[in-house]
Every structure is written in structure tokens, then in C-alpha cells.
Design an enzyme around this catalytic site. Sequence first.
Site, mmCIF file in Angstrom:
data_model
loop_
_atom_site.group_PDB
_atom_site.id
_atom_site.type_symbol
_atom_site.label_atom_id
_atom_site.label_comp_id
_atom_site.label_asym_id
_atom_site.label_seq_id
_atom_site.Cartn_x
_atom_site.Cartn_y
_atom_site.Cartn_z
ATOM 1 N N THR A 1 32.343 32.694 42.090
ATOM 2 C CA THR A 1 32.357 32.033 43.486
ATOM 3 C C THR A 1 30.777 31.869 43.650
ATOM 4 O O THR A 1 30.423 31.029 44.118
ATOM 5 C CB THR A 1 32.767 33.004 44.326
ATOM 6 N N PHE B 1 40.948 31.671 43.828
ATOM 7 C CA PHE B 1 42.144 31.215 44.072
ATOM 8 C C PHE B 1 42.856 31.785 45.358
ATOM 9 O O PHE B 1 43.450 31.298 46.110
ATOM 10 C CB PHE B 1 43.050 31.272 42.990
ATOM 11 N N VAL C 1 38.291 30.448 33.080
ATOM 12 C CA VAL C 1 38.379 29.591 32.108
ATOM 13 C C VAL C 1 37.010 28.801 32.131
ATOM 14 O O VAL C 1 36.959 27.512 31.600
ATOM 15 C CB VAL C 1 39.332 28.529 32.422
ATOM 16 N N HIS D 1 43.087 33.356 29.796
ATOM 17 C CA HIS D 1 43.852 31.991 30.418
ATOM 18 C C HIS D 1 43.264 30.746 30.008
ATOM 19 O O HIS D 1 43.275 29.534 30.398
ATOM 20 C CB HIS D 1 43.610 32.155 31.896
ATOM 21 N N ASN E 1 35.371 44.363 44.331
ATOM 22 C CA ASN E 1 36.106 42.998 44.718
ATOM 23 C C ASN E 1 36.010 42.968 46.200
ATOM 24 O O ASN E 1 35.826 44.099 46.947
ATOM 25 C CB ASN E 1 37.576 43.218 44.400
ATOM 26 N N ILE F 1 29.509 40.540 44.029
ATOM 27 C CA ILE F 1 29.224 41.034 42.744
ATOM 28 C C ILE F 1 27.795 40.828 42.329
ATOM 29 O O ILE F 1 27.341 41.884 41.636
ATOM 30 C CB ILE F 1 30.074 40.285 41.770
HETATM 31 N N1 APR Z 1 32.123 39.153 45.069
HETATM 32 C C1 APR Z 1 33.041 40.169 45.061
HETATM 33 N N2 APR Z 1 34.288 39.530 44.986
HETATM 34 C C2 APR Z 1 34.465 38.449 45.217
HETATM 35 C C3 APR Z 1 33.301 37.426 45.219
HETATM 36 C C4 APR Z 1 32.273 37.827 45.021
HETATM 37 N N3 APR Z 1 31.066 37.148 45.339
HETATM 38 N N4 APR Z 1 34.245 36.091 45.612
HETATM 39 C C5 APR Z 1 35.317 36.324 45.355
HETATM 40 N N5 APR Z 1 35.632 37.686 45.232
HETATM 41 C C6 APR Z 1 37.010 38.215 45.201
HETATM 42 C C7 APR Z 1 37.910 37.739 46.322
HETATM 43 O O1 APR Z 1 38.115 38.716 47.306
HETATM 44 C C8 APR Z 1 39.080 37.969 45.575
HETATM 45 O O2 APR Z 1 40.060 39.135 45.825
HETATM 46 O O3 APR Z 1 37.645 37.799 44.155
HETATM 47 C C9 APR Z 1 38.892 37.955 44.096
HETATM 48 C C10 APR Z 1 39.578 36.751 43.238
HETATM 49 O O4 APR Z 1 40.815 36.729 43.228
HETATM 50 P P1 APR Z 1 41.732 35.553 42.817
HETATM 51 O O5 APR Z 1 41.339 34.222 43.564
HETATM 52 O O6 APR Z 1 43.109 36.003 42.990
HETATM 53 O O7 APR Z 1 41.323 35.171 41.356
HETATM 54 P P2 APR Z 1 41.831 35.949 39.940
HETATM 55 O O8 APR Z 1 42.359 37.309 40.101
HETATM 56 O O9 APR Z 1 40.988 35.784 39.042
HETATM 57 O O10 APR Z 1 43.093 35.150 39.706
HETATM 58 C C11 APR Z 1 44.037 35.478 38.367
HETATM 59 O O11 APR Z 1 45.260 33.694 38.796
HETATM 60 O O12 APR Z 1 45.486 31.258 39.429
HETATM 61 C C12 APR Z 1 45.410 32.255 38.358
HETATM 62 O O13 APR Z 1 44.810 31.462 36.208
HETATM 63 C C13 APR Z 1 44.335 31.852 37.390
HETATM 64 O O14 APR Z 1 42.930 33.215 36.264
HETATM 65 C C14 APR Z 1 43.626 33.127 37.759
HETATM 66 C C15 APR Z 1 44.704 34.225 37.902
#
Ligand code: APR
Length: 237
Positions: free
Chosen positions: A22, A29, A98, A114, A206, A225
Site C-alpha cells: 500500500t 483488499f 502478485v 498467488h 499489521n 510497515i
Molecule cells: N502497514 C501495515 N499494515 C498495513 C498497511 C501498512 N502500510 N497497509 C495495509 N495494511 C494492512 C491492513 O490493515 C490489512 O489488514 O494489511 C492488511 C492487508 O490485508 P488484505 O487486504 O486482506 O490483503 P491480504 O491479506 O494480502 O489478502 C490475501 O486475498 O484477495 C485475496 O489474493 C488476494 O493475496 C490476496 C489475499
Amino acid sequence: MLANWLKESTTTVVFTGAGMSTESGLPDFRSAKTGLWHTKNPQQLASTYALKHNREEFVAFYQYRIRTLLECQPHIGHTILADWQKRGIIHQIVTQNVDGFHQQAGSTNVVELHGTLRTVYCLRCKQTYDVKRYVDEQFECTCGGFLRPSVVLFGESLPSFAIDQAWTAAQQADLWIVLGSSLQVSPANELPVIAKRSGAKLVIVNMEPTELDDWADLTIHNRKIGDVLQEIDHALR
Ligand code: APR
């Protein structure tokens, strides 16, 4: 504490999710306000069903994700992880992402659970092409087959070689660090538990609380992060 654990550990695995990217400008997501799945329906757009029965929306969704990806770069956090791997501080990266940013930043033998949005391949002959083809509206292979992104769609299983490498890493790690994942998607979210059960220390970094916080030896929430990694990198110098 985490800097000491990194120094003491002989097999550290970093497990990343969309929250790792991000700060590069890619939406994740499930973040409360900005997560992609709050405005779009993954089953309708990122699934085998969509590929078969909803192809126009499927292509438009992936064109949007590819265009966004090509405008973004790895950030300092990706660079620090690549540097740590070179210095032997971490040993493997297993990612749900990805975007290919870990590799672009210099990390090697990254396990992509993925798949990757960096290429597309032909449904008919499996020929692979650079993803820019999608941006240039070229959706057909030279054989006439339809081109699809090399990502794992909802409804598909993970690549077996990625499963083998990731599950082996989880069994062998003595330190498993989650960076930026809500840990809601299986089977990827089984890995931190396997690592913990195999004797690893589990760290979850997270922004928001995750489903596996109770398993963690250390959780770091409400911090970006990039900031956390820079702080630890400073402590390791
Ligand atoms: N620093 C710390 N944490 C962060 C930051 C940041 N800068 N930006 C976002 N987050 C946290 C959010 O709070 C969230 O809980 O990262 C987490 C991302 O979670 P998801 O959006 O669910 O992503 P992910 O866990 O990778 O999803 C898994 O779902 O849709 C499918 O294939 C897709 O690989 C993906 C999988």
C-alpha cells in the site's frame, strides 16, 4: 525485541500480504476504508466464474489493476527486505502479492503463492506474454487463444511448487514474520500457524488486528510497515 530475534534467528521467513504494497500506492483488499473488496466483488471479478462467464468485467478489472501496478514502484520496505536477504538477516520471502515488487527491489527466490500479475498466458497453448499486452488491449495469443493474467483466481488452487516451498519454509523457520496481511485467505493463512506449531516465533506486523493475533509471540499494530522496517533496520546497523 524484534531486532534481537532477527539477530538470533538462523532461519527467518518473511510472509507478506497486500499491506506490504500500500505504501507503494497499490490498494489492498480488506483495509477498512480503502480495500478493493469493499467496492468490488472478488467472486464477480477475480474468479474462474468471472473468467468464463463475465469476461468483459474480468478484463476491465485486470486492466485497471495492471495499469495501477505499472504506475507504482517498490518502496523502502521492499528494499530493506532485499538488503536483509543479501546480509543473511532473513532467508526467504513467501508472498501472497502478485505485484513482483520484492523481486524488483532485489529479493531472490521469492515464493509467489498467488501467482503474478507481471505476465499473462494463453488458455489454449499456455504461451506466456508480458502483461503490457493487456494494457495494449491485445487479449489474444498468436494461436487465437484467450490471454489471462498469471494470478491464482478465486476457485483455483495454488501452484504446487509454491505450496511445497512455502510449507517446507513454514516447517523449517525459527522466526516467521507476517507483514501486511489480514490472514483471512486460506490456504496461505495456514502457514503462520504451521510455523508456530513447528517451533517458530511468530511476529505479526499489521495496521489492523488479524485473525491469528492470539498465535503471535509479538504483534505490532497501528504502525506502517515501512516505518517499522526502517526502525528495525536502524537497530541492526
Ligand atoms: N502497514 C501495515 N499494515 C498495513 C498497511 C501498512 N502500510 N497497509 C495495509 N495494511 C494492512 C491492513 O490493515 C490489512 O489488514 O494489511 C492488511 C492487508 O490485508 P488484505 O487486504 O486482506 O490483503 P491480504 O491479506 O494480502 O489478502 C490475501 O486475498 O484477495 C485475496 O489474493 C488476494 O493475496 C490476496 C489475499
